[in-house]
Design a protein around this motif. Structure first.
Motif, short mmCIF file in Angstrom:
data_model
loop_
_atom_site.label_atom_id
_atom_site.label_comp_id
_atom_site.label_asym_id
_atom_site.label_seq_id
_atom_site.Cartn_x
_atom_site.Cartn_y
_atom_site.Cartn_z
N ILE A 160 0.86 -1.17 0.00
CA ILE A 160 0.00 0.00 0.00
C ILE A 160 0.90 1.23 0.00
O ILE A 160 1.81 1.33 0.83
N VAL A 206 1.27 5.31 0.39
CA VAL A 206 0.72 6.55 0.93
C VAL A 206 1.07 7.67 -0.04
O VAL A 206 2.23 7.83 -0.43
N TYR A 218 -4.43 6.92 -0.59
CA TYR A 218 -3.71 5.65 -0.70
C TYR A 218 -3.92 5.05 -2.08
O TYR A 218 -4.98 5.20 -2.69
N LEU A 236 -5.05 2.97 7.80
CA LEU A 236 -4.93 1.64 7.20
C LEU A 236 -5.28 0.45 8.08
O LEU A 236 -5.52 -0.63 7.55
#
Length: 332
Positions: free
Chosen positions: A176, A178, A199, A242
């Motif tokens: 993931i 940012v 994201y 998250l």
């Protein structure tokens, strides 16, 4: 709010045992998760006549995704500019709310560029519990293990990754990313999330052979095109943080990673704070938060990526990113 995935129907993913090649069916918590109660704003970059323009994915009444051009609506030339502008984001949200999907081009018919073109790509190693370097104990490291990929690695969400002739051991890592929305310099952890736009998904492709030739990872991590990014950005008002999300990574339909973001060692706010003490983060920069460990079966059966292999990264609420790998010899 719900993400409507590009591919709603797929075979149930499997994990494969190294012993005897047997397959075990796993009911994917992400494949069956279709969150309830609305439609998230998914922001993309679309290539039009050789230029990249900000856009939004709009679900038509028929359930088919379409694309709304946000360039003229917001006055922003790029998605990074839009993400850094609260007024532009508000205009984009209003436009998505009143858009008639039947009048828009199909998402499948447009070329998606990387959602942002980061000036800096800061990546985390061993940032999930259970994924630690050989020889290290199970305790959490005192500081994040940060390395850099260079901007030439960034690839669009539908682009193939071309493995060069010099490649020796190409590997994948679903993560993931940012996306920074406001300039961050020496920010407090309590204020850090105000600098995060949203994201997206990232595949930290590496050549392990080149990576292990030196104490620094730069060459193995920074091969041209070794950074598929996308397909879209989900903003922090839709996904504030998250924890509590499921991550799944498949190689050729076999699940090799199935984990929760609850296992992340260093969270988003701390990472923005920590990095901004020494590096000024600019809108469009990304921090890739690391990959969980693969299953023991996947680790035992691992072989380098080969021509035609596919890797899919899937995270609840963020969508999915599928990449096909091809050999330079096969494409030249």
């Amino acid at each position: 709010m719900a993400i409507l995935y590009l591919a709603e129907c797929r075979p149930a993913p499997t994990t494969e045992s190294a012993a005897g090649g047997r397959s075990l069916r796993v009911r994917s918590p992400i494949a069956i998760e279709r969150e309830h109660g609305g439609e998230s704003m998914r922001l993309v970059s679309v290539e039009v006549d050789g230029q990249e323009r900000p856009g939004a994915v709009v679900a038509g009444q028929d359930g088919v995704d379409r694309v709304l051009d946000l360039g003229a609506i917001t006055g922003c030339a790029t998605l990074a500019e839009l993400l850094a502008d609260d007024a532009a984001l508000a205009a984009a949200r209003a436009a998505v709310g009143r858009a008639d999907g039947a009048l828009l081009p199909l998402l499948a018919d447009v070329r998606l560029a990387p959602p942002v073109r980061p000036g800096k790509i800061l990546c985390l190693g061993y940032n999930y519990a259970g994924h630690s370097e050989a020889g290290l104990g199970p305790e959490a490291p005192p500081y994040p293990n940060v390395f850099i990929k260079t901007p030439n690695t960034i690839n669009g969400p539908r682009d193939q990754v071309v493995m060069p002739r010099a490649a020796t051991d190409v590997d994948y890592e679903g993560e993931i990313a940012v996306v920074i929305g406001r300039t961050a310099r020496d920010v407090d952890e309590a204020d850090a999330m105000a600098h995060v736009a949203g994201y997206t998904l990232f595949n930290d492709v590496s050549d392990r052979g080149w990576q292990n030739r030196a104490s620094q990872w730069a060459l193995g991590k920074s091969v041209d095109g070794f950074g598929p990014l996308g397909p879209w950005v989900v903003t922090t008002d839709e996904v504030p943080d998250l924890p509590g999300r499921q991550m799944e990574v498949e190689r050729d339909g076999v699940v090799t990673v199935l984990a929760s973001t609850d296992a992340m060692v260093f969270g988003v706010a701390f990472l923005v704070h920590y990095l901004s003490q020494v590096i000024t983060l600019q809108p469009g920069d990304i921090i890739s938060t690391g990959t969980p460990a693969r299953s023991a079966e996947a680790q035992a059966a691992h072989v380098p990526l080969a021509h035609g292999d596919t890797v899919t990264v899937r995270v609840t609420g963020l969508g999915e990113l599928t990449t096909t790998f091809v050999s330079m010899e096969e494409t030249s």
